[in-house]
Enzyme design. Structure first.
Site, PDB file in Angstrom:
ATOM      1  N   ASP A   1      -0.180  -2.029   9.822  1.00  0.00           N
ATOM      2  CA  ASP A   1       1.226  -1.672  10.016  1.00  0.00           C
ATOM      3  C   ASP A   1       2.086  -2.904  10.290  1.00  0.00           C
ATOM      4  O   ASP A   1       1.639  -3.855  10.927  1.00  0.00           O
ATOM      5  CB  ASP A   1       1.331  -0.697  11.196  1.00  0.00           C
ATOM      6  CG  ASP A   1       2.690  -0.035  11.286  1.00  0.00           C
ATOM      7  OD1 ASP A   1       3.368   0.090  10.247  1.00  0.00           O
ATOM      8  OD2 ASP A   1       3.076   0.359  12.400  1.00  0.00           O
TER       9      ASP A   1
ATOM     10  N   ASN B   1       3.620   8.376   2.359  1.00  0.00           N
ATOM     11  CA  ASN B   1       4.351   7.209   1.851  1.00  0.00           C
ATOM     12  C   ASN B   1       5.124   7.490   0.567  1.00  0.00           C
ATOM     13  O   ASN B   1       5.985   6.695   0.171  1.00  0.00           O
ATOM     14  CB  ASN B   1       3.396   6.035   1.612  1.00  0.00           C
ATOM     15  CG  ASN B   1       2.948   5.347   2.884  1.00  0.00           C
ATOM     16  OD1 ASN B   1       1.910   4.689   2.914  1.00  0.00           O
ATOM     17  ND2 ASN B   1       3.711   5.505   3.971  1.00  0.00           N
TER      18      ASN B   1
END
Length: 244
Positions: A12, A60
Site C-alpha cells: 500500500d 480496484n
C-alpha cells in the site's frame, strides 16, 4: 529466530508516495513494481518459502479507467519481463483471485506463468489479482453448494478443512505473518479466511520505499511474539495456580 514460512504483504501507498514527490500515480506504481522485485529476491534468503502479495483487489476496478489500464499494463510488463528470471531463480508463481472477468490476454499470461514455474521450489510467489477475501469465500461456498446439490458431497460433512480446500489458496499454508505498508491499520478484504490467526505488522513506509531491511524488521517483530491460537501463552500457564 523463528521465521514464518508464509508472509503475505498488502503493498500500500504507491499513490501517496508519488503525490509526495509531485509525480503521477503511475510513477508510484512503477516504483512499487521495483520494490516487489527486490522483495521477491530477498524472501528466500530470509527463510521465507511462500510470499503472497496483494497486487490488484476486486474493488480496484472502481478506480479511474486510466489508472486501471496502467495497472494492467504493469502486470503484463512484470510477467513478460520478469518471468524468465523468476523461473531461473526457482520461483513458482501461483495466482489467486477471480479470473472470469479478466481479459483473455491477461488470463493467458497468468496461466503461462503458473505453467512454466509449476515445478520450482525455492519460493512460491502467490499473486492476488482481481482478488477479494469475501468474494473468494462466496465463490467457494457456491462451489460446495453446487456439489452438494449434485449429490457429490454431503453438506453435513463440510468442515473448516474441507472448506479451506476449496479456496483459491488450496495447497498453500495460511500466512503466519501479514505485513501492510503505508501506516494504514486494516486488512482491506485480504485473505480474510487464511489470516484468522496471522500476526499483523503495520509499517509506516510507503510500498515503493519497502526494502529488505523493512522485511527483516517485520520478521524480527514476528519472532518476538507468542502465537496462542486462542489458547494460553507460556506466561499465562506459568502463572496458573497448581492443582491440589
Amino acid at each position: 529466530m523463528t521465521t514464518p514460512a508464509h508472509v503475505a504483504i498488502i503493498m500500500d501507498g504507491n499513490g501517496r508516495w508519488a503525490k509526495a514527490r509531485g509525480m503521477p500515480r503511475l510513477a508510484g506504481h512503477r516504483a512499487g513494481v521495483e520494490a516487489l522485485r527486490k522483495t521477491v529476491r530477498a524472501a528466500p534468503d530470509l527463510g521465507i518459502s511462500f510470499l503472497t502479495v496483494y497486487a490488484f483487489s476486486s474493488e480496484n476496478w472502481s478506480r479511474p479507467k486510466a489508472e486501471v489500464s496502467d495497472l494492467m499494463g504493469l502486470l503484463k510488463l512484470f510477467i513478460r519481463r520478469d518471468l524468465a528470471e523468476l523461473h531461473q531463480s526457482g520461483v513458482r508463481v501461483r495466482i489467486i483471485g477471480d479470473r472470469a472477468g479478466l481479459q483473455a490476454d491477461i488470463r493467458g499470461l497468468l496461466e503461462e506463468a503458473e505453467s512454466l514455474t509449476a515445478r520450482n521450489e525455492s519460493l512460491t510467489l502467490v499473486i492476488a489479482f482481481n482478488y477479494g477475501g469475501r468474494d473468494e469465500i462466496v465463490r467457494t461456498a457456491r462451489k460446495l453448494a453446487s456439489a452438494a446439490a449434485r449429490g457429490e458431497i454431503d453438506a453435513e460433512s463440510i468442515t473448516a478443512d474441507s472448506f479451506a480446500g476449496g479456496l483459491d489458496t488450496q495447497g498453500i499454508p495460511d500466512p503466519e505473518l501479514v505485513i501492510r505498508t503505508s501506516g494504514e491499520l486494516r486488512l482491506s478484504n485480504f485473505l480474510l479466511w487464511q489470516a484468522a490467526y496471522s500476526e499483523l505488522v503495520f509499517l509506516p513506509c510507503y510500498w515503493p520505499d519497502f526494502s529488505r531491511e523493512h522485511l527483516a524488521e517485520a520478521l524480527r517483530e514476528f519472532a518476538g511474539r507468542e502465537r496462542r491460537f486462542g489458547g494460553l501463552g507460556q506466561q499465562d500457564v506459568a502463572s496458573r495456580p497448581a492443582a491440589g
